[in-house]
Design an enzyme around this catalytic site. Structure first.
Site, short mmCIF file in Angstrom:
data_model
loop_
_atom_site.label_atom_id
_atom_site.label_comp_id
_atom_site.label_asym_id
_atom_site.label_seq_id
_atom_site.Cartn_x
_atom_site.Cartn_y
_atom_site.Cartn_z
CB ILE A 119 105.10 16.72 73.70
CG1 ILE A 119 104.01 17.10 72.83
CG2 ILE A 119 104.61 15.41 74.44
CD1 ILE A 119 104.02 16.72 71.51
N GLY A 123 108.25 13.97 77.95
CA GLY A 123 108.70 12.64 77.95
C GLY A 123 108.38 12.12 76.52
CB SER A 126 113.09 9.31 75.49
OG SER A 126 112.14 8.78 76.67
N GLY A 167 107.49 5.73 73.48
CA GLY A 167 106.01 5.50 74.12
C GLY A 167 105.04 6.60 73.31
CE1 TYR A 195 101.82 5.00 86.18
CE2 TYR A 195 99.81 4.15 86.14
CZ TYR A 195 100.67 4.78 85.14
OH TYR A 195 100.57 5.40 84.20
#
Length: 247
Positions: free
Chosen positions: A6, A8, A10, A12, A140
């Site tokens: 996985i 990202g 760190s 959320g 975004y």
């Protein structure tokens, strides 16, 4: 026992998704640009590795250390809020490097092992803005729209090799913050001519009618990773499901 990598993790969605797979007795390779200890429960099924999806050498090193995997969850992402005319092209490129090119690079790197084994699943986390675009988030939105098209096309390409490709589309979650990991100040990207327009938009961001939780996204990723049907899209959160249904 299956293994998931996985990106990202760190904080959320990535962090919660790593927790979810651990509770389901998977081996978890939780990656992040700057590894942090103590954010995930200790387990002999957990490894935390450094990974910057914008750097080819970092991707190669992480995958070599990870070894064979059964699932890839492309979750790493950054965001930016602002009027397009005030958004520097350097920031636009930074967003695309992570949200778009990083996902493509990670997917390209793991595809050979999945194809050779004729097994594996790739789950790309995008956003409900791809189907219900919001103002002041054009860059975004574009970066995530690109991954929607990329994933839909790739699903056809890899189906013959029994490699599954899925999309998870989270609704709005304030904890993720569009400006997370961004060095741009809000006042720099909302110039005066946009101030009156931006005020109610930003107020709506701050107090949304419905909020998608990290647990809801983790659940959608889990379901997507284990789905063996031809279903492509998995909306996450009440707002996303209300907008798009169980597609």
């Amino acid at each position: 026992m299956k293994t998931v990598l996985i990106t990202g993790c760190s904080s959320g969605y990535g962090l919660e998704t790593a927790r979810r797979f651990l509770t389901q007795n998977w081996n978890v390779i939780a990656t992040m640009r700057s590894p942090r200890s103590g954010i995930l429960p200790e387990s002999d099924r957990l490894r935390i590795l450094p990974l910057d999806v914008t750097r080819a050498e970092s991707i190669t090193a992480a995958l070599e250390e990870a070894g064979p995997i059964d699932a890839l969850v492309n979750n790493a992402g950054i965001g930016v809020i602002g009027a397009l005319e005030a958004t520097p092209m350097s920031k636009t490129r930074e967003v695309f490097e992570t949200n778009t090119f990083g996902v493509i690079a990670m997917t390209q790197a793991v595809t050979p092992q999945f194809r050779a084994r004729k097994a594996g699943v790739i789950v790309n986390v995008t956003s409900s803005v791809t189907l219900a675009p919001m103002p002041l988030a054009s860059v975004y939105t574009a970066s995530k729209m690109a991954i929607e098209g990329f994933t839909a096309s790739l699903e056809h390409e890899l189906r013959a090799f029994n490699v599954r490709v899925k999309l998870v589309e989270p609704g709005y979650g304030p904890t993720t913050r569009f400006s997370q990991n961004s060095d741009i100040r809000l006042e720099d990207v909302i110039p005066e001519p946009y101030a009156a327009f931006a005020k109610p938009v930003l107020a709506a961001f701050a107090q949304p009618e419905m909020v998608t939780t990290e647990a809801e996204v983790a659940d959608a990723v889990w379901r997507a990773a284990n789905d063996e049907t031809g279903r492509l899209r998995f909306p996450a959160g009440a707002d996303a499901v209300a907008l798009f249904g169980q597609r």
